[in-house]
Design a protein around this motif. Sequence first.
Motif, mmCIF file in Angstrom:
data_model
loop_
_atom_site.group_PDB
_atom_site.id
_atom_site.type_symbol
_atom_site.label_atom_id
_atom_site.label_comp_id
_atom_site.label_asym_id
_atom_site.label_seq_id
_atom_site.Cartn_x
_atom_site.Cartn_y
_atom_site.Cartn_z
ATOM 1 N N ALA A 203 0.513 -1.153 0.319
ATOM 2 C CA ALA A 203 0.066 0.524 -0.038
ATOM 3 C C ALA A 203 0.995 1.425 -0.009
ATOM 4 O O ALA A 203 2.235 0.715 0.020
ATOM 5 N N GLY A 204 0.850 2.175 -0.734
ATOM 6 C CA GLY A 204 1.191 3.265 -0.878
ATOM 7 C C GLY A 204 1.985 4.255 0.664
ATOM 8 O O GLY A 204 0.088 3.601 1.325
ATOM 9 N N PRO A 205 1.527 5.577 1.040
ATOM 10 C CA PRO A 205 2.266 6.206 2.551
ATOM 11 C C PRO A 205 0.482 7.010 2.427
ATOM 12 O O PRO A 205 -0.319 6.677 1.877
ATOM 13 N N LYS B 87 -1.015 9.392 5.323
ATOM 14 C CA LYS B 87 -0.894 10.890 5.677
ATOM 15 C C LYS B 87 -1.711 10.838 7.062
ATOM 16 O O LYS B 87 -2.965 10.248 7.688
ATOM 17 N N THR C 117 3.923 10.914 7.087
ATOM 18 C CA THR C 117 3.589 10.266 6.096
ATOM 19 C C THR C 117 4.271 9.168 5.997
ATOM 20 O O THR C 117 5.623 9.764 5.900
ATOM 21 N N GLU D 50 4.318 4.969 4.879
ATOM 22 C CA GLU D 50 3.980 3.545 4.474
ATOM 23 C C GLU D 50 3.317 2.328 5.509
ATOM 24 O O GLU D 50 3.581 2.988 6.544
#
Length: 75
Positions: free
Chosen positions: A2-4, A6, A19, A21
């Motif tokens: 999965a992406g970062p 925030k 932010t 991961e």
Amino acid sequence: MAGPVKRSVSIAGHSTSITLEPVFWDALVRAAEEEGLPLNALVARIDVERIEQDDLPNLASAIRVWLFRRVSARI
């Protein structure tokens, strides 16, 4: 992977966004639990260590390095 993600945390009475991961968020939450600290308190402690450095990294980088060193110390 999965992406970062925030998230907002409070450090010294002010909110800041970090932010990271998901794997780092999970590790940070686990570290806070193991150290018996609220997540905000652990992030604040890492931030104090970060500010004391000559080459000031951003907070997200400082957290990643702190987590890496913590894991490396256990090996």
